[in-house]
Enzyme design. Structure first.
Site, PDB file in Angstrom:
ATOM      1  N   LYS A  53       4.369   0.135   3.132  1.00 21.78           N
ATOM      2  CA  LYS A  53       4.082   1.070   4.238  1.00 21.78           C
ATOM      3  C   LYS A  53       4.056   0.363   5.590  1.00 21.78           C
ATOM      4  O   LYS A  53       4.679   0.811   6.541  1.00 21.78           O
ATOM      5  CB  LYS A  53       2.700   1.722   4.064  1.00 21.78           C
ATOM      6  CG  LYS A  53       2.629   2.828   3.068  1.00 21.78           C
ATOM      7  CD  LYS A  53       1.326   3.602   3.222  1.00 21.78           C
ATOM      8  CE  LYS A  53       0.067   2.777   3.156  1.00 21.78           C
ATOM      9  NZ  LYS A  53      -0.241   2.181   1.858  1.00 21.78           N
TER      10      LYS A  53
ATOM     11  N   ARG B 189      -5.630   9.570   4.637  1.00 19.63           N
ATOM     12  CA  ARG B 189      -5.834   9.036   3.289  1.00 19.63           C
ATOM     13  C   ARG B 189      -6.648   9.995   2.433  1.00 19.63           C
ATOM     14  O   ARG B 189      -6.853   9.723   1.255  1.00 19.63           O
ATOM     15  CB  ARG B 189      -6.610   7.733   3.390  1.00 19.63           C
ATOM     16  CG  ARG B 189      -5.823   6.478   3.024  1.00 19.63           C
ATOM     17  CD  ARG B 189      -6.778   5.346   3.217  1.00 19.63           C
ATOM     18  NE  ARG B 189      -6.417   4.083   2.683  1.00 19.63           N
ATOM     19  CZ  ARG B 189      -5.823   3.112   3.361  1.00 19.63           C
ATOM     20  NH1 ARG B 189      -5.400   3.318   4.577  1.00 19.63           N
ATOM     21  NH2 ARG B 189      -5.647   1.938   2.812  1.00 19.63           N
TER      22      ARG B 189
ATOM     23  N   ARG C 281       0.567 -11.807  -0.690  1.00 22.99           N
ATOM     24  CA  ARG C 281       0.787 -11.100   0.559  1.00 22.99           C
ATOM     25  C   ARG C 281      -0.062 -11.710   1.674  1.00 22.99           C
ATOM     26  O   ARG C 281      -1.230 -12.031   1.477  1.00 22.99           O
ATOM     27  CB  ARG C 281       0.408  -9.631   0.373  1.00 22.99           C
ATOM     28  CG  ARG C 281       0.550  -8.828   1.640  1.00 22.99           C
ATOM     29  CD  ARG C 281       0.582  -7.384   1.322  1.00 22.99           C
ATOM     30  NE  ARG C 281      -0.734  -6.785   1.444  1.00 22.99           N
ATOM     31  CZ  ARG C 281      -0.917  -5.478   1.576  1.00 22.99           C
ATOM     32  NH1 ARG C 281       0.115  -4.660   1.589  1.00 22.99           N
ATOM     33  NH2 ARG C 281      -2.123  -4.986   1.672  1.00 22.99           N
TER      34      ARG C 281
ATOM     35  N   ARG D  83      -5.701 -11.206   3.540  1.00 24.26           N
ATOM     36  CA  ARG D  83      -6.754 -10.217   3.780  1.00 24.26           C
ATOM     37  C   ARG D  83      -7.850 -10.325   2.735  1.00 24.26           C
ATOM     38  O   ARG D  83      -7.576 -10.563   1.568  1.00 24.26           O
ATOM     39  CB  ARG D  83      -6.150  -8.809   3.727  1.00 24.26           C
ATOM     40  CG  ARG D  83      -5.468  -8.421   5.001  1.00 24.26           C
ATOM     41  CD  ARG D  83      -4.661  -7.163   4.846  1.00 24.26           C
ATOM     42  NE  ARG D  83      -5.382  -6.078   4.193  1.00 24.26           N
ATOM     43  CZ  ARG D  83      -4.893  -4.853   4.073  1.00 24.26           C
ATOM     44  NH1 ARG D  83      -3.709  -4.562   4.570  1.00 24.26           N
ATOM     45  NH2 ARG D  83      -5.590  -3.913   3.464  1.00 24.26           N
TER      46      ARG D  83
ATOM     47  N   ARG E 250      -8.950  -0.155  -4.751  1.00 26.60           N
ATOM     48  CA  ARG E 250      -8.159   0.595  -3.763  1.00 26.60           C
ATOM     49  C   ARG E 250      -7.155   1.512  -4.455  1.00 26.60           C
ATOM     50  O   ARG E 250      -6.882   2.617  -3.977  1.00 26.60           O
ATOM     51  CB  ARG E 250      -7.432  -0.384  -2.825  1.00 26.60           C
ATOM     52  CG  ARG E 250      -8.381  -1.032  -1.826  1.00 26.60           C
ATOM     53  CD  ARG E 250      -7.864  -2.357  -1.312  1.00 26.60           C
ATOM     54  NE  ARG E 250      -6.726  -2.215  -0.422  1.00 26.60           N
ATOM     55  CZ  ARG E 250      -5.886  -3.202  -0.136  1.00 26.60           C
ATOM     56  NH1 ARG E 250      -6.044  -4.401  -0.682  1.00 26.60           N
ATOM     57  NH2 ARG E 250      -4.908  -3.000   0.690  1.00 26.60           N
TER      58      ARG E 250
HETATM   59  P1  AMP Z   1      -4.937  -0.650   4.997  1.00 30.71           P
HETATM   60  O1  AMP Z   1      -4.585  -1.763   5.922  1.00 30.71           O
HETATM   61  O2  AMP Z   1      -4.260   0.648   5.363  1.00 30.71           O
HETATM   62  O3  AMP Z   1      -4.761  -1.002   3.555  1.00 30.71           O
HETATM   63  O4  AMP Z   1      -6.504  -0.381   5.216  1.00 30.71           O
HETATM   64  C1  AMP Z   1      -7.451  -1.382   4.935  1.00 30.71           C
HETATM   65  C2  AMP Z   1      -8.836  -0.771   4.767  1.00 30.71           C
HETATM   66  O5  AMP Z   1      -9.222  -0.110   5.976  1.00 30.71           O
HETATM   67  C3  AMP Z   1      -8.946   0.302   3.702  1.00 30.71           C
HETATM   68  O6  AMP Z   1      -9.123  -0.230   2.402  1.00 30.71           O
HETATM   69  C4  AMP Z   1     -10.177   1.055   4.188  1.00 30.71           C
HETATM   70  O7  AMP Z   1     -11.362   0.325   3.957  1.00 30.71           O
HETATM   71  C5  AMP Z   1      -9.952   1.081   5.688  1.00 30.71           C
HETATM   72  N1  AMP Z   1      -9.117   2.239   6.098  1.00 30.71           N
HETATM   73  C6  AMP Z   1      -7.900   2.190   6.718  1.00 30.71           C
HETATM   74  N2  AMP Z   1      -7.425   3.409   6.948  1.00 30.71           N
HETATM   75  C7  AMP Z   1      -8.345   4.277   6.463  1.00 30.71           C
HETATM   76  C8  AMP Z   1      -8.406   5.690   6.370  1.00 30.71           C
HETATM   77  N3  AMP Z   1      -7.431   6.466   6.833  1.00 30.71           N
HETATM   78  N4  AMP Z   1      -9.501   6.239   5.798  1.00 30.71           N
HETATM   79  C9  AMP Z   1     -10.512   5.472   5.334  1.00 30.71           C
HETATM   80  N5  AMP Z   1     -10.503   4.137   5.359  1.00 30.71           N
HETATM   81  C10 AMP Z   1      -9.428   3.535   5.917  1.00 30.71           C
END
Ligand code: AMP
Length: 209
Positions: A14, A89, A123, A156, A167
């Site tokens: 993504k 999400r 990653r 990360r 997740r």
């Molecule tokens: P990502 O980089 O999109 O994988 O997001 C990393 C983390 O940020 C996620 O595991 C959540 O803890 C938080 N997060 C990011 N976007 C959202 C969202 N739309 N809703 C809730 N938590 C989010």
């Protein structure tokens, strides 16, 4: 209007595809994960509240991400269009988004769970611009330094096996219902995320044009 949303499990590409699509149309790339990691790194009041749930791979409350998106969509940089990456999400987030903007296409990157683990191992992410690398398949030219912005390239905290498993469960439970939600609206595009990055990128652009 170029109002796009990316959906798909962790590791489906993504972030990388959203970055490339935004560059292709010269529109904003908005990643809630990147924005939240920045808040955590800077120890802001929001960062302190969300740090623990982010580390464990849990979602942060809808109201917090909704507020972030509301602000981002009002910025002049988003006026020509945007690509949302990691938002919405949950169904309530999608309902909130609908009050703020139209969504022209939702690009669903499909990848089986087994492959998610392979991809997330190794990653690496740039702290500065969010650009993604892979320790073996797609390393930065200089170890630990971003090719694009010179920022720190790191693993990360939530790219551990335990957090990834958590997740993925949340993805299936809370995010997958968005597939039906957007399918009903006739805006869903399904893309196989398995092929190499440039091939997937070309398919996305062909599907949108
Ligand atoms: P990502 O980089 O999109 O994988 O997001 C990393 C983390 O940020 C996620 O595991 C959540 O803890 C938080 N997060 C990011 N976007 C959202 C969202 N739309 N809703 C809730 N938590 C989010």
């Amino acid at each position: 209007m170029h109002h796009y949303v990316f959906l798909g499990p962790q590791g489906s590409g993504k972030g990388t595809q959203a970055e490339q699509l935004a560059a292709h149309f010269d529109i904003a790339h908005i990643s809630t994960g990147h924005i939240l990691r920045h808040e955590v790194a800077n120890n802001t009041s929001l960062g302190l509240v969300v740090a623990e749930s982010m580390k464990s791979g849990s979602l942060v409350p809808d109201e917090m991400v909704n507020e972030i998106i509301k602000e981002q969509l009002m910025l002049p940089t988003a006026s020509a269009g945007f690509v949302l990456d990691g938002y919405p999400r949950t169904v309530p987030q999608a309902e909130f988004l609908a009050t703020q903007s139209t969504v022209n296409n939702v690009i669903l990157l499909e990848l089986p769970d087994e492959e998610v683990f392979d991809r997330i191992h190794g990653r690496l992410t740039c702290e500065g611009c969010g650009h993604m690398y892979h320790a073996v398949n797609r390393p930065s030219k200089m170890v630990g330094v971003c090719d694009q912005c010179g920022g720190r390239v790191y693993q990360r905290a939530d790219d551990t096996d335990e957090a990834i498993r958590h997740r993925l469960v949340l993805y299936h439970e809370l995010t997958e219902p968005l597939i039906a939600y957007y399918q009903k609206q006739g805006v869903l595009l399904r893309i196989n995320a398995h092929p190499p990055i440039p091939e997937v990128a070309a398919k996305i652009i062909a599907a949108l044009e």
